[in-house]
Design a protein around this motif. Sequence first.
Motif, PDB file in Angstrom:
ATOM      1  N   GLU A  95       0.830  -1.209   0.000  1.00 26.24           N
ATOM      2  CA  GLU A  95       0.000   0.000   0.000  1.00 26.24           C
ATOM      3  C   GLU A  95       0.864   1.258   0.000  1.00 26.24           C
ATOM      4  O   GLU A  95       0.524   2.258  -0.654  1.00 26.24           O
ATOM      5  N   ASN A  96       1.994   1.239   0.736  1.00 22.84           N
ATOM      6  CA  ASN A  96       2.911   2.375   0.723  1.00 22.84           C
ATOM      7  C   ASN A  96       3.488   2.586  -0.674  1.00 22.84           C
ATOM      8  O   ASN A  96       3.575   3.717  -1.154  1.00 22.84           O
ATOM      9  N   LEU A  97       3.864   1.495  -1.329  1.00 22.65           N
ATOM     10  CA  LEU A  97       4.447   1.600  -2.658  1.00 22.65           C
ATOM     11  C   LEU A  97       3.464   2.184  -3.671  1.00 22.65           C
ATOM     12  O   LEU A  97       3.839   2.972  -4.539  1.00 22.65           O
ATOM     13  N   GLY A  98       2.209   1.801  -3.563  1.00 21.72           N
ATOM     14  CA  GLY A  98       1.232   2.199  -4.568  1.00 21.72           C
ATOM     15  C   GLY A  98       0.432   3.436  -4.255  1.00 21.72           C
ATOM     16  O   GLY A  98      -0.373   3.883  -5.087  1.00 21.72           O
ATOM     17  N   ALA A 118       8.365  -2.895  -8.967  1.00 19.10           N
ATOM     18  CA  ALA A 118       9.302  -2.256  -8.042  1.00 19.10           C
ATOM     19  C   ALA A 118       9.757  -3.225  -6.953  1.00 19.10           C
ATOM     20  O   ALA A 118      10.936  -3.248  -6.579  1.00 19.10           O
ATOM     21  N   ALA A 119       8.824  -4.034  -6.462  1.00 18.93           N
ATOM     22  CA  ALA A 119       9.165  -5.005  -5.416  1.00 18.93           C
ATOM     23  C   ALA A 119      10.182  -6.021  -5.923  1.00 18.93           C
ATOM     24  O   ALA A 119      11.097  -6.424  -5.195  1.00 18.93           O
ATOM     25  N   ALA A 120      10.049  -6.425  -7.174  1.00 16.89           N
ATOM     26  CA  ALA A 120      10.984  -7.388  -7.748  1.00 16.89           C
ATOM     27  C   ALA A 120      12.375  -6.770  -7.879  1.00 16.89           C
ATOM     28  O   ALA A 120      13.384  -7.417  -7.559  1.00 16.89           O
ATOM     29  N   VAL A 121      12.439  -5.516  -8.333  1.00 14.76           N
ATOM     30  CA  VAL A 121      13.726  -4.846  -8.508  1.00 14.76           C
ATOM     31  C   VAL A 121      14.442  -4.689  -7.174  1.00 14.76           C
ATOM     32  O   VAL A 121      15.658  -4.883  -7.067  1.00 14.76           O
ATOM     33  N   LEU A 122      13.674  -4.367  -6.120  1.00 18.49           N
ATOM     34  CA  LEU A 122      14.264  -4.089  -4.810  1.00 18.49           C
ATOM     35  C   LEU A 122      14.215  -5.285  -3.862  1.00 18.49           C
ATOM     36  O   LEU A 122      14.531  -5.155  -2.679  1.00 18.49           O
ATOM     37  N   GLU A 123      13.792  -6.445  -4.386  1.00 16.78           N
ATOM     38  CA  GLU A 123      13.731  -7.681  -3.592  1.00 16.78           C
ATOM     39  C   GLU A 123      12.847  -7.496  -2.349  1.00 16.78           C
ATOM     40  O   GLU A 123      13.215  -7.849  -1.234  1.00 16.78           O
ATOM     41  N   LEU A 124      11.675  -6.940  -2.585  1.00 15.12           N
ATOM     42  CA  LEU A 124      10.703  -6.729  -1.510  1.00 15.12           C
ATOM     43  C   LEU A 124       9.492  -7.666  -1.638  1.00 15.12           C
ATOM     44  O   LEU A 124       8.533  -7.520  -0.868  1.00 15.12           O
ATOM     45  N   ASP A 125       9.576  -8.603  -2.571  1.00 19.36           N
ATOM     46  CA  ASP A 125       8.410  -9.454  -2.854  1.00 19.36           C
ATOM     47  C   ASP A 125       7.835 -10.119  -1.617  1.00 19.36           C
ATOM     48  O   ASP A 125       6.612 -10.184  -1.437  1.00 19.36           O
ATOM     49  N   ALA A 126       8.705 -10.617  -0.734  1.00 19.26           N
ATOM     50  CA  ALA A 126       8.250 -11.361   0.442  1.00 19.26           C
ATOM     51  C   ALA A 126       7.772 -10.451   1.563  1.00 19.26           C
ATOM     52  O   ALA A 126       7.273 -10.931   2.588  1.00 19.26           O
ATOM     53  N   LEU A 127       7.892  -9.141   1.382  1.00 16.97           N
ATOM     54  CA  LEU A 127       7.564  -8.201   2.457  1.00 16.97           C
ATOM     55  C   LEU A 127       6.322  -7.374   2.169  1.00 16.97           C
ATOM     56  O   LEU A 127       5.959  -6.510   2.974  1.00 16.97           O
ATOM     57  N   VAL A 143      11.854   0.367   0.755  1.00 18.79           N
ATOM     58  CA  VAL A 143      10.456   0.722   0.472  1.00 18.79           C
ATOM     59  C   VAL A 143      10.366   2.187   0.053  1.00 18.79           C
ATOM     60  O   VAL A 143       9.643   2.537  -0.887  1.00 18.79           O
ATOM     61  N   ALA A 144      11.116   3.061   0.745  1.00 21.27           N
ATOM     62  CA  ALA A 144      11.123   4.482   0.370  1.00 21.27           C
ATOM     63  C   ALA A 144      11.646   4.662  -1.060  1.00 21.27           C
ATOM     64  O   ALA A 144      11.113   5.465  -1.827  1.00 21.27           O
ATOM     65  N   LEU A 145      12.678   3.907  -1.427  1.00 21.71           N
ATOM     66  CA  LEU A 145      13.177   3.952  -2.801  1.00 21.71           C
ATOM     67  C   LEU A 145      12.132   3.431  -3.778  1.00 21.71           C
ATOM     68  O   LEU A 145      11.930   3.978  -4.861  1.00 21.71           O
ATOM     69  N   GLY A 146      11.453   2.345  -3.375  1.00 17.82           N
ATOM     70  CA  GLY A 146      10.433   1.746  -4.240  1.00 17.82           C
ATOM     71  C   GLY A 146       9.264   2.672  -4.491  1.00 17.82           C
ATOM     72  O   GLY A 146       8.695   2.689  -5.585  1.00 17.82           O
ATOM     73  N   ARG A 147       8.913   3.463  -3.482  1.00 15.58           N
ATOM     74  CA  ARG A 147       7.810   4.407  -3.639  1.00 15.58           C
ATOM     75  C   ARG A 147       8.128   5.446  -4.718  1.00 15.58           C
ATOM     76  O   ARG A 147       7.233   5.917  -5.429  1.00 15.58           O
ATOM     77  N   ALA A 148       9.429   5.806  -4.829  1.00 21.41           N
ATOM     78  CA  ALA A 148       9.844   6.701  -5.918  1.00 21.41           C
ATOM     79  C   ALA A 148       9.899   5.958  -7.240  1.00 21.41           C
ATOM     80  O   ALA A 148       9.505   6.470  -8.291  1.00 21.41           O
ATOM     81  N   LEU A 149      10.349   4.709  -7.184  1.00 29.60           N
ATOM     82  CA  LEU A 149      10.560   3.924  -8.394  1.00 29.60           C
ATOM     83  C   LEU A 149       9.261   3.647  -9.149  1.00 29.60           C
ATOM     84  O   LEU A 149       9.234   3.668 -10.383  1.00 29.60           O
ATOM     85  N   VAL A 150       8.175   3.401  -8.435  1.00 25.02           N
ATOM     86  CA  VAL A 150       6.919   3.021  -9.101  1.00 25.02           C
ATOM     87  C   VAL A 150       6.378   4.134  -9.990  1.00 25.02           C
ATOM     88  O   VAL A 150       5.601   3.872 -10.908  1.00 25.02           O
ATOM     89  N   GLN A 183      20.725  -0.738 -13.397  1.00 27.23           N
ATOM     90  CA  GLN A 183      19.606  -1.488 -13.962  1.00 27.23           C
ATOM     91  C   GLN A 183      18.613  -0.585 -14.679  1.00 27.23           C
ATOM     92  O   GLN A 183      18.097  -0.932 -15.750  1.00 27.23           O
ATOM     93  N   LEU A 184      18.350   0.585 -14.095  1.00 26.49           N
ATOM     94  CA  LEU A 184      17.332   1.479 -14.649  1.00 26.49           C
ATOM     95  C   LEU A 184      17.900   2.458 -15.681  1.00 26.49           C
ATOM     96  O   LEU A 184      17.153   2.963 -16.523  1.00 26.49           O
ATOM     97  N   GLY A 185      19.196   2.754 -15.577  1.00 23.58           N
ATOM     98  CA  GLY A 185      19.755   3.817 -16.412  1.00 23.58           C
ATOM     99  C   GLY A 185      19.112   5.149 -16.103  1.00 23.58           C
ATOM    100  O   GLY A 185      18.921   5.997 -16.979  1.00 23.58           O
ATOM    101  N   ALA A 186      18.787   5.354 -14.815  1.00 27.39           N
ATOM    102  CA  ALA A 186      18.011   6.527 -14.416  1.00 27.39           C
ATOM    103  C   ALA A 186      18.906   7.739 -14.174  1.00 27.39           C
ATOM    104  O   ALA A 186      20.072   7.609 -13.800  1.00 27.39           O
ATOM    105  N   THR A 187      18.329   8.928 -14.376  1.00 24.85           N
ATOM    106  CA  THR A 187      18.989  10.163 -13.988  1.00 24.85           C
ATOM    107  C   THR A 187      18.781  10.357 -12.499  1.00 24.85           C
ATOM    108  O   THR A 187      17.648  10.411 -12.026  1.00 24.85           O
TER     109      THR A 187
END
Length: 366
Positions: A95-98, A118-127, A143-150, A183-187
């Motif tokens: 819910e935090n991620l989305g 995002a969970a797969a990239v950050l290995e959060l699937d089980a959490l 999770v904080a990074l994932g919230r930006a990533l999504v 992995q992302l090639g992000a700025t």
Amino acid sequence: MAKVILERLRKVYPNDVVGVDDATFEVADGELLVLVGPSGCGKSTLLRMIAGLESITSGTLRIGDRVVNDVPPKDRDIAMVFQSYALYPHMTVAENLGFALKLRGHDKAAVAARVREAAAVLELDALLARKPAALSGGQRQRVALGRALVRHPQVFLLDEPLSNLDAKLRGGMRVEIARLHRQLGATMVYVTHDQIEAMTLGQRIVVLRDGRIQQIDTPMALYERPANLFVATFLGSPGMNVLRGRLEQADGLRLVTGGDSVPVDLTSAGLDVDAAWLGRDVALGIRPEHLQPKPDGQGAALAPTVEVVEPVGNEVFVNLRHGDAGLVARCPPQVLPTPGETLPLGLPPGCVHVFEADGEGRRLSA
């Protein structure tokens, strides 16, 4: 992703307090650029100006092809990760991620897909079903990074995201962020006061002091050829040793220091000195790893007194006193010197940095 261009960006607070002065540089598309400097140097202010959380007094800021000086933060297509995790304690990880996507009106299926990605990239699937209270500090930061990533933003802005973690977790999360960037090639624009984070993460580093840019370059270029004494002493752990004195030519090149110091013989360092430098007061910079023990005294440039010995396993930090100056030598593990004895040290060729003694301590050139 997009590039970020700053042209003479300036921030002035009430009572003419200057937070950022004449900041000009470009963050390339897909680059991880680090802003580093001591507390109060303006790095977080600069990041918040890019985010739109601080107004711009003057200058121009572009994200991609748009001038965004007056564009609200929500319309800049950036995502920011703060020092505090700022997770909603009553929501699960999923819910935090989305949550930000939900607020923007994305349908449930799209939100769920982005969260899984995002969970797969950050290995959060089980959490995903856990709440923040059941997570470790490192997991909360992911999770904080994932919230930006999504959000799939054009630019990621990270404001000291690892400062609340212990040393071991910081090291692990540095690797996570570097892996994520590749992995992302992000700025990404990353703010830290920790020069080790800056050196290990940044493709380029912007060094700031008192709101002004001191130097911009790759980590090793900054380390090996700092533009001034501030950059030289700020980057590196332990920091660069500094000896102050007067350059003289007498039986070879020497640094003559004041007080009770013995002159430093610079002949072995191969220093190429213009004749105009002779007789000038300078600041001599030497990295700890370049102070090499010479047990037999042959080829020694100086022989300071050992004060404290700090063995840390794979290396030894030897704290020394040369007249009025404190020095640190980084040595390989070996028979440790005894406090109170002298330790002859040599200087390998090309290891000495010479800076102006006054003002900003700018590098001198032949």
